[in-house]
Design an enzyme around this catalytic site. Structure first.
Site, PDB file in Angstrom:
ATOM      1  N   HIS A 118     -32.253 -53.707   2.232  1.00 25.12           N
ATOM      2  CA  HIS A 118     -32.621 -53.950   0.835  1.00 25.12           C
ATOM      3  C   HIS A 118     -33.439 -55.241   0.685  1.00 25.12           C
ATOM      4  CE1 HIS A 118     -30.167 -50.570  -0.234  1.00 25.12           C
ATOM      5  NE2 HIS A 118     -29.036 -51.179   0.120  1.00 25.12           N
ATOM      6  N   ASP A 164     -30.006 -44.017   2.250  1.00 26.36           N
ATOM      7  CA  ASP A 164     -28.870 -44.760   1.707  1.00 26.36           C
ATOM      8  C   ASP A 164     -27.819 -43.844   1.084  1.00 26.36           C
ATOM      9  OD1 ASP A 164     -27.200 -46.731   0.731  1.00 26.36           O
ATOM     10  OD2 ASP A 164     -28.739 -47.837  -0.320  1.00 26.36           O
TER      11      ASP A 164
END
Length: 461
Positions: free
Chosen positions: A275, A328
């Site tokens: 991220h 994810d």
């Protein structure tokens, strides 16, 4: 076996009339250009590209995709979503984990992924105690990968605390928690189980959930143990995903998360920073200088309202191959979708088009594909991949008859796949020298779906 491609994207660019020879171990033995189709070779009809690595996955979350698209709080965010995820994780059994992961990996293959980094923290039994085999859930993921044909980088996660500074964990986190010594034993056992030529399609690395969940001294202890096993193994960590995380880290330490990480840990090229959404220019510079890969998950980051990673600034500093994509939470499973979302988020931020195109590639699709392939291989710790001798025979054949690809070739075909067609353009997929997807259908599609559906039905009770 030999395969003939009229057009293939090799590491140094597009090539015509390519013969790919695959050995009995499922690796590419030879790549020849400008050849006539040899007798007995199978013709690959459509542009051929290397399979995409998926650098960040929480497999069990696929079963909850779409169930959180309502406002449960006036300031709904990642933090409210997380509570729903905890409830979902609380009823996951090993059998359900296998069924959900196998179906997810089938979906990934159909979408153009051929390898995945599984950031795995759902370790323990329903009551939080260890299984008789502490690696039970990890082995279920490895079996799902083997069943589907997916290359797996297994990243067991160290998860110790419920907040910065060693705060107590919450009840919903009990299945994730390890003492450091028990965690180190788990990693060592998994490393031994999947070492050697017979298990070369599984790579074992290490992951730290976040600075919220693991203290610096605990990470250093884990790294020392990993170095003794495999000093080149990949290391992943969630970092600076939400603004709230940045604020909490500042309050705890006086530093931003990425700043703290670089001041306290030996971050280098084997790390993947997942991220890194909220980073300032100084942090971008440190990330670039270290050689670490940034693992971007654009559809999940958009779904959770995380924010927009400064991709243009990072690529200018780090170069085009120090980033990767991941799906994810699997709110969608589509390699093209992740790349499209990444580029579109930058367009909205910069108010111009083709933001992630490079000097080498004016095509945004080609530039992103090349970067995500190379960065993804680094993140998975599987550098010997791609359409080159010695690489695993993992490739994707795009459908030349899909309306988005008709009369499109080379970079135009890539752009059309990513921006206009998506996963429906993926026709055939090979991994380790075996066809897994033919004509858009996985060879185990029916049975994998039936098991997935039964697992989801059990979770819904």
């Amino acid at each position: 076996m030999r395969y003939f491609a009229s057009s293939a994207l090799l590491p140094d660019g597009w090539a015509a009339d390519v013969v790919l020879t695959v050995d009995g171990q499922g690796r590419i033995a030879q790549v020849q250009r400008q050849q006539a189709c040899p007798a007995g070779a199978e013709t690959l009809r459509g542009p051929v590209i290397a399979g995409m690595p998926n650098a960040h996955s929480h497999a069990f979350q696929r079963a909850m995709a779409g169930l959180t698209e309502f406002r449960g709080h006036p300031q709904d965010s990642f933090w409210t979503w997380r509570e729903l995820m905890y409830r979902h994780a609380g009823s996951m059994t090993p059998e359900r984990m296998h069924a959900i992961a196998r179906w997810l990996y089938v979906e990934m293959l159909k979408a153009g992924y051929t390898g995945v980094a599984e950031f795995h923290y759902l370790h323990h039994d329903l009551d939080g105690g260890p299984y008789a085999n502490p690696g039970e859930m990890s082995h279920r993921l490895a079996q799902a990968a083997a069943d589907s044909g997916m290359a797996l980088t297994l990243l067991p996660v160290l998860y110790r605390h419920g907040g910065f500074g060693g705060q107590p964990a919450k009840p919903g986190q009990r299945r994730f928690l390890h003492a450091v010594d028990g965690y180190v034993r788990l990693v060592a056992d998994l490393h031994d189980a999947y070492a050697g030529a017979s298990s070369r399609d599984v790579r074992v690395g290490m992951a730290f959930h976040s600075l919220r969940a693991v203290e610096g001294r605990e990470m250093l202890e884990g790294l020392a143990a990993l170095d003794a096993l495999d000093p080149a193994a990949p290391v992943h960590v969630h970092i600076a995903e939400q603004q709230g995380e940045v604020d909490d880290c500042l309050q705890w330490s006086g530093q931003r998360p990425v700043q703290w990480l670089y001041d306290h840990l030996p971050v280098d090229g084997r790390w993947c920073l997942v991220h890194a959404t909220h980073v300032d220019p100084a942090e971008v510079a440190r990330m670039a200088a270290s050689g670490a890969v940034v693992g971007l998950c654009p559809t999940t980051e958009a779904n959770l309202g995380d924010g927009i990673f400064p991709a243009r600034a990072y690529l200018d500093a780090a170069g085009p191959s120090r980033w990767a994509i991941g799906s994810d939470s699997h709110v969608t499973v589509d390699a093209a979708d992740e790349l499209r979302m990444l580029e579109y988020s930058q367009r909205l931020q910069w108010q111009r088009r083709a933001v992630l195109a490079t000097a080498a590639h004016a095509s945004a699709g080609r530039a992103m594909l090349e970067g995500a392939l190379e960065g993804g291989r680094r993140a998975l710790g599987m550098p010997d991949a791609g359409l080159a001798p010695g690489g695993r025979a993992d490739w994707v054949v795009l459908d030349p008859d899909h309306p988005a690809l008709v009369e499109r070739a080379q970079d135009a075909a890539l752009d059309s796949w990513i921006f206009a067609g998506g996963r429906a353009c993926v026709k055939d997929v090979m991994t380790a020298g075996r066809w897994r997807v033919r004509g858009g259908r996985h060879v185990q599609e029916e049975q994998a779906y039936a098991a997935f559906r039964a697992a989801v039905a059990a979770l819904a009770k």
